[in-house]
Design a protein around this motif. Structure first.
Motif, mmCIF file in Angstrom:
data_model
loop_
_atom_site.group_PDB
_atom_site.id
_atom_site.type_symbol
_atom_site.label_atom_id
_atom_site.label_comp_id
_atom_site.label_asym_id
_atom_site.label_seq_id
_atom_site.Cartn_x
_atom_site.Cartn_y
_atom_site.Cartn_z
ATOM 1 N N ARG A 1 -7.260 -24.964 -6.234
ATOM 2 C CA ARG A 1 -6.618 -25.662 -6.702
ATOM 3 C C ARG A 1 -5.172 -24.860 -6.723
ATOM 4 O O ARG A 1 -4.328 -25.791 -6.779
ATOM 5 N N VAL A 2 -4.876 -23.521 -6.756
ATOM 6 C CA VAL A 2 -4.033 -23.307 -7.302
ATOM 7 C C VAL A 2 -3.370 -23.054 -6.148
ATOM 8 O O VAL A 2 -2.051 -23.688 -5.576
ATOM 9 N N GLN A 3 -4.185 -22.965 -5.542
ATOM 10 C CA GLN A 3 -3.748 -22.412 -3.225
ATOM 11 C C GLN A 3 -3.248 -24.148 -2.810
ATOM 12 O O GLN A 3 -2.439 -24.491 -2.195
ATOM 13 N N ARG A 4 -3.415 -25.389 -3.326
ATOM 14 C CA ARG A 4 -3.206 -26.379 -2.841
ATOM 15 C C ARG A 4 -2.145 -26.728 -3.408
ATOM 16 O O ARG A 4 -1.638 -27.146 -3.230
ATOM 17 N N VAL A 5 -2.129 -26.269 -4.527
ATOM 18 C CA VAL A 5 -0.574 -26.931 -5.376
ATOM 19 C C VAL A 5 0.705 -26.426 -4.612
ATOM 20 O O VAL A 5 1.498 -26.514 -5.188
ATOM 21 N N PHE A 6 -0.381 -25.047 -4.785
ATOM 22 C CA PHE A 6 1.533 -23.959 -3.500
ATOM 23 C C PHE A 6 1.873 -24.883 -2.379
ATOM 24 O O PHE A 6 2.733 -25.031 -1.723
ATOM 25 N N GLN A 7 0.607 -25.076 -1.771
ATOM 26 C CA GLN A 7 0.835 -25.593 -0.151
ATOM 27 C C GLN A 7 1.227 -26.781 -0.390
ATOM 28 O O GLN A 7 2.272 -27.550 0.103
ATOM 29 N N GLU A 8 1.077 -27.782 -1.353
ATOM 30 C CA GLU A 8 2.162 -28.880 -1.502
ATOM 31 C C GLU A 8 3.829 -29.322 -2.004
ATOM 32 O O GLU A 8 4.589 -29.592 -1.142
ATOM 33 N N VAL A 9 3.400 -27.211 -3.085
ATOM 34 C CA VAL A 9 5.224 -27.564 -3.840
ATOM 35 C C VAL A 9 6.285 -26.989 -2.460
ATOM 36 O O VAL A 9 7.016 -27.231 -2.297
ATOM 37 N N VAL B 1 -0.683 -19.565 1.970
ATOM 38 C CA VAL B 1 -2.406 -18.429 1.459
ATOM 39 C C VAL B 1 -1.479 -17.643 0.233
ATOM 40 O O VAL B 1 -0.738 -16.233 0.729
ATOM 41 N N VAL B 2 -1.540 -17.427 -0.758
ATOM 42 C CA VAL B 2 -0.928 -16.883 -1.724
ATOM 43 C C VAL B 2 -2.113 -16.040 -2.549
ATOM 44 O O VAL B 2 -3.065 -16.114 -2.322
ATOM 45 N N THR B 3 -1.553 -15.082 -3.121
ATOM 46 C CA THR B 3 -2.681 -13.904 -3.352
ATOM 47 C C THR B 3 -2.326 -13.567 -5.215
ATOM 48 O O THR B 3 -0.727 -14.452 -5.229
ATOM 49 N N ASP B 4 -2.369 -12.907 -5.761
ATOM 50 C CA ASP B 4 -2.347 -12.770 -7.063
ATOM 51 C C ASP B 4 -0.789 -11.874 -7.560
ATOM 52 O O ASP B 4 -0.036 -12.124 -7.950
ATOM 53 N N ALA B 5 -0.900 -11.007 -6.198
ATOM 54 C CA ALA B 5 0.229 -9.824 -6.175
ATOM 55 C C ALA B 5 1.909 -10.664 -6.254
ATOM 56 O O ALA B 5 2.563 -10.369 -6.199
ATOM 57 N N MET B 6 1.058 -12.208 -5.008
ATOM 58 C CA MET B 6 2.634 -13.040 -4.753
ATOM 59 C C MET B 6 3.843 -13.481 -5.760
ATOM 60 O O MET B 6 3.227 -13.559 -7.126
ATOM 61 N N SER B 7 5.411 -13.320 -5.375
ATOM 62 C CA SER B 7 6.299 -14.216 -6.325
ATOM 63 C C SER B 7 6.971 -14.585 -5.986
ATOM 64 O O SER B 7 6.675 -14.589 -4.870
ATOM 65 N N ALA B 8 7.785 -14.993 -6.179
ATOM 66 C CA ALA B 8 9.201 -15.601 -6.303
ATOM 67 C C ALA B 8 9.543 -14.866 -4.606
ATOM 68 O O ALA B 8 10.289 -15.632 -3.831
ATOM 69 N N LYS B 9 9.632 -13.340 -4.632
ATOM 70 C CA LYS B 9 10.606 -12.633 -3.834
ATOM 71 C C LYS B 9 10.138 -12.773 -2.519
ATOM 72 O O LYS B 9 10.234 -12.869 -1.305
ATOM 73 N N ASP B 10 8.242 -13.277 -2.535
ATOM 74 C CA ASP B 10 7.191 -13.101 -1.010
ATOM 75 C C ASP B 10 8.182 -14.615 -0.605
ATOM 76 O O ASP B 10 7.528 -14.679 0.944
ATOM 77 N N ILE B 11 8.119 -15.273 -1.222
ATOM 78 C CA ILE B 11 8.523 -16.699 -0.248
ATOM 79 C C ILE B 11 9.976 -17.256 -0.478
ATOM 80 O O ILE B 11 10.387 -17.364 -1.712
ATOM 81 N N PRO B 12 10.025 -17.517 0.692
ATOM 82 C CA PRO B 12 11.779 -18.272 1.110
ATOM 83 C C PRO B 12 12.476 -19.134 -0.235
ATOM 84 O O PRO B 12 13.523 -18.975 -0.386
ATOM 85 N N ASP B 13 11.367 -19.918 -0.313
ATOM 86 C CA ASP B 13 11.834 -21.210 -0.075
ATOM 87 C C ASP B 13 11.894 -21.145 -1.972
ATOM 88 O O ASP B 13 11.523 -22.329 -3.302
ATOM 89 N N TRP B 14 10.781 -20.287 -2.789
ATOM 90 C CA TRP B 14 10.831 -19.902 -4.350
ATOM 91 C C TRP B 14 11.176 -19.809 -4.995
ATOM 92 O O TRP B 14 12.040 -18.966 -5.304
ATOM 93 N N ASP B 15 12.876 -21.089 -5.227
ATOM 94 C CA ASP B 15 13.620 -20.861 -5.747
ATOM 95 C C ASP B 15 13.018 -21.616 -7.743
ATOM 96 O O ASP B 15 11.932 -21.938 -8.025
ATOM 97 N N SER B 16 14.273 -21.538 -8.412
ATOM 98 C CA SER B 16 13.881 -22.442 -9.670
ATOM 99 C C SER B 16 13.321 -23.247 -9.631
ATOM 100 O O SER B 16 12.539 -24.268 -10.230
ATOM 101 N N LEU B 17 13.786 -24.674 -9.017
ATOM 102 C CA LEU B 17 13.685 -25.792 -8.780
ATOM 103 C C LEU B 17 12.026 -25.988 -8.262
ATOM 104 O O LEU B 17 11.101 -26.234 -9.369
ATOM 105 N N ALA B 18 11.719 -25.294 -7.098
ATOM 106 C CA ALA B 18 9.991 -24.926 -6.928
ATOM 107 C C ALA B 18 9.950 -24.226 -8.089
ATOM 108 O O ALA B 18 8.127 -24.767 -7.921
ATOM 109 N N GLN B 19 9.605 -23.147 -9.145
ATOM 110 C CA GLN B 19 9.630 -22.707 -9.955
ATOM 111 C C GLN B 19 8.485 -24.151 -11.272
ATOM 112 O O GLN B 19 7.922 -23.918 -11.203
ATOM 113 N N ILE B 20 9.864 -25.147 -11.447
ATOM 114 C CA ILE B 20 9.476 -26.131 -11.994
ATOM 115 C C ILE B 20 8.338 -27.273 -11.482
ATOM 116 O O ILE B 20 7.692 -27.646 -12.382
ATOM 117 N N LYS B 21 8.350 -27.405 -9.499
ATOM 118 C CA LYS B 21 7.866 -28.089 -8.970
ATOM 119 C C LYS B 21 6.214 -27.223 -9.411
ATOM 120 O O LYS B 21 5.415 -28.399 -9.250
#
Length: 79
Positions: A7-15, A22-42
């Protein structure tokens, strides 16, 4: 736990509009170029809606990676 991960994976894929993401537990905003403050809120809103929970300000402030998001979810009574 597996269902929660899916379910977490699906939310990430949608956002991030990427069905191959494919997300891993160690992934953070620095690992996904589009993960900015707006993406964090989404992400937070998407996870709250998906799991029918609310994150506290303290929980949000302590989240630094996907694993932290999952730990916060695991601490709640999930639907």
């Amino acid at each position: 736990m597996r269902l929660m991960n899916e379910r977490v994976q699906r939310v990430f894929q949608e956002v991030f509009d990427d069905e191959n993401l494919v997300v891993t537990d160690a992934m953070s905003a620095k690992d996904i170029p589009d993960w900015d403050s707006l993406a964090q809120i989404k992400l937070l809103i998407g996870l709250e809606e998906e799991f029918e929970v609310k994150f506290t300000t303290h929980e949000v402030a302590s989240m630094t990676c996907v694993g932290d998001l999952k730990k916060a979810l695991a601490s709640k009574n999930l639907n």
